[in-house]
Design an enzyme around this catalytic site. Structure first.
Site, mmCIF file in Angstrom:
data_model
loop_
_atom_site.group_PDB
_atom_site.id
_atom_site.type_symbol
_atom_site.label_atom_id
_atom_site.label_comp_id
_atom_site.label_asym_id
_atom_site.label_seq_id
_atom_site.Cartn_x
_atom_site.Cartn_y
_atom_site.Cartn_z
ATOM 1 N N ASN A 73 0.826 -1.212 0.000
ATOM 2 C CA ASN A 73 0.000 0.000 0.000
ATOM 3 C C ASN A 73 0.849 1.245 0.000
ATOM 4 O OD1 ASN A 73 -0.461 1.885 2.565
ATOM 5 N ND2 ASN A 73 0.140 -0.133 3.333
ATOM 6 N N GLY A 76 -0.320 6.693 1.916
ATOM 7 C CA GLY A 76 0.293 7.997 2.189
ATOM 8 C C GLY A 76 -0.342 8.710 3.370
ATOM 9 N N CYS A 134 7.021 8.253 9.619
ATOM 10 C CA CYS A 134 6.527 9.318 8.726
ATOM 11 C C CYS A 134 7.688 10.112 8.147
ATOM 12 C CB CYS A 134 5.650 10.292 9.513
ATOM 13 S SG CYS A 134 4.311 9.505 10.388
HETATM 14 C C1 LIG Z 1 -3.766 0.016 4.211
HETATM 15 C C2 LIG Z 1 -2.799 0.159 5.362
HETATM 16 C C3 LIG Z 1 -2.722 1.377 6.055
HETATM 17 C C4 LIG Z 1 -1.825 1.524 7.124
HETATM 18 N N1 LIG Z 1 -1.781 2.714 7.821
HETATM 19 C C5 LIG Z 1 -0.971 2.837 8.911
HETATM 20 C C6 LIG Z 1 -0.979 4.031 9.721
HETATM 21 O O1 LIG Z 1 -1.772 4.958 9.509
HETATM 22 N N2 LIG Z 1 -0.110 4.098 10.756
HETATM 23 C C7 LIG Z 1 0.746 3.067 11.070
HETATM 24 O O2 LIG Z 1 1.516 3.168 12.036
HETATM 25 N N3 LIG Z 1 0.742 1.904 10.356
HETATM 26 C C8 LIG Z 1 -0.088 1.780 9.295
HETATM 27 N N4 LIG Z 1 -0.108 0.592 8.588
HETATM 28 C C9 LIG Z 1 0.746 -0.529 9.019
HETATM 29 C C10 LIG Z 1 -0.040 -1.536 9.885
HETATM 30 O O3 LIG Z 1 -0.550 -0.918 11.060
HETATM 31 C C11 LIG Z 1 0.859 -2.739 10.280
HETATM 32 O O4 LIG Z 1 1.975 -2.264 10.990
HETATM 33 C C12 LIG Z 1 1.355 -3.526 9.068
HETATM 34 O O5 LIG Z 1 0.366 -3.590 8.057
HETATM 35 C C13 LIG Z 1 1.824 -4.955 9.434
HETATM 36 O O6 LIG Z 1 0.760 -5.731 9.950
HETATM 37 P P1 LIG Z 1 -0.132 -6.735 9.028
HETATM 38 O O7 LIG Z 1 0.821 -7.552 8.225
HETATM 39 O O8 LIG Z 1 -0.954 -7.519 10.007
HETATM 40 O O9 LIG Z 1 -0.974 -5.841 8.154
HETATM 41 C C14 LIG Z 1 -0.987 0.433 7.504
HETATM 42 C C15 LIG Z 1 -1.099 -0.796 6.799
HETATM 43 C C16 LIG Z 1 -1.980 -0.948 5.756
HETATM 44 C C17 LIG Z 1 -2.077 -2.269 5.049
#
Ligand SMILES: Cc1cc2nc3c(=O)[nH]c(=O)nc-3n(C[C@H](O)[C@H](O)[C@H](O)COP(=O)(O)O)c2cc1C
Length: 307
Positions: A73, A76, A134
């Site tokens: 993803n 942003g 960020c």
């Molecule tokens: C669509 C999407 C948006 C995300 N937005 C954020 C965010 O706003 N802040 C953040 O710290 N991590 C964000 N992440 C990271 C997730 O919180 C997480 O750390 C990462 O996806 C790994 O976990 P997973 O494999 O279970 O998805 C985002 C991940 C995805 C897929």
């Protein structure tokens, strides 16, 4: 005779959770979006989408590309900004009994402090999760998460500004994740969460263009689980503060792996996008695992990897 219900509670020191399953920031909106699918009161905790001070449109589309067992993803960090969150979302979220954790973002260290300062006035928030991945506009887009000094400076400022516990969320895009975790701990972080997404690229061979308009994105989902587990294990062994693990958790057994390597709680991310009630199922599967293995309290198995 019926098997007794296992005790799923877990203690982060500053916060006791009814179970170790939190939702990962950015994959669960601001929480309310998932209320039609699951009972929010059953969750261990809700981590809301990352908030900057002002609203942000995020990156141009396409912003999502699937890869084998993963999702890339480049959203942003689109968001409504901290004021709209407090006015429109928080009053509705306050009805749930589940601890609310706000994922805090900033284009500069000062902006992180501004977001925290604004949120400090709102009682219902249990903790902040500092998204140190960020891009910093004053430092050519360099993320604090990539360097020990920048991590230390940001966490120290956040701690000085915050009325609440601060969880520092680490990026896996570094060579030495333990050094970054130790810098966050030394700066006063109350806990560490990891991992954020892995920097990735997907290519369309027909057009020979990147699949994402931003060229690069962050990889999440089952593809990253072994990498995330390795990092959680290393960090949990090195720091004294609690660790929250995440990366590719789709099932209760995945969650148990993170607990065994030392996480005191876990966050479920991409699974929510595939299956909106994944967390409910995962909580049930953790309880099933405990019953099958005669584990009375999940805290018994935290950090019990036999090497
Ligand atoms: C669509 C999407 C948006 C995300 N937005 C954020 C965010 O706003 N802040 C953040 O710290 N991590 C964000 N992440 C990271 C997730 O919180 C997480 O750390 C990462 O996806 C790994 O976990 P997973 O494999 O279970 O998805 C985002 C991940 C995805 C897929």
């Amino acid at each position: 005779m019926s098997v007794p219900k296992p005790d799923l509670t877990t203690d982060l020191g500053f916060l006791r959770l009814r179970n170790p399953v939190l939702v990962a920031s950015g994959t669960f909106g601001y929480g309310l979006e998932f209320a039609p699918f699951i009972n929010l009161n059953k969750l261990g905790g809700i981590v809301v989408k990352g908030l900057y001070f002002h609203p942000r449109p995020g990156n141009p589309p396409p912003r999502l590309a699937e890869s084998p067992s993963g999702l890339i993803n480049s959203i942003g960090l689109q968001g409504i900004g901290v004021k709209a969150f407090c006015e429109k979302i928080l009053p509705q979220l306050e009805k749930t009994k589940t601890p609310l954790i706000v994922n805090v973002c900033g284009e500069t260290d000062e902006e992180y402090a501004q977001v925290i300062d604004f949120l400090n006035a709102h009682e219902r928030i249990a903790a902040y999760e500092l998204n140190i991945s960020c891009p910093n506009v004053k430092k050519n887009g360099f993320c604090p998460a990539l360097n020990t000094e920048a991590t230390f400076a940001l966490v120290r400022l956040a701690k000085r500004t915050s009325r609440r516990p601060v969880i520092t969320k680490l990026s896996p895009n570094v060579t030495d994740i333990v050094a970054i975790a130790l810098a966050a701990e030394e700066a006063g972080s109350d806990a560490i969460s990891l991992v954020n997404t892995f920097l990735a690229l997907a290519v369309d061979v027909e057009t020979r263009q990147p699949k994402l308009a931003n060229v690069f994105g962050g990889l999440s989902g089952p593809a990253i689980k072994p990498l995330a587990l390795r990092m959680v294990y290393q960090v949990a062994k090195a720091v004294k503060i609690p660790v929250i693990g995440m990366g590719g958790i789709m099932t209760g057994r995945d969650a148990v792996e993170f607990l065994i390597v030392g996480a005191r709680a876990i966050e479920v991310g991409t699974a929510n996008l595939v299956d909106p009630d994944a967390t409910d199922r995962i909580i049930g599967e953790i309880a099933d695992y405990c019953r099958a293995n005669k584990i009375k309290k999940i805290e018994e198995m935290i950090g019990t990897l036999r090497t």
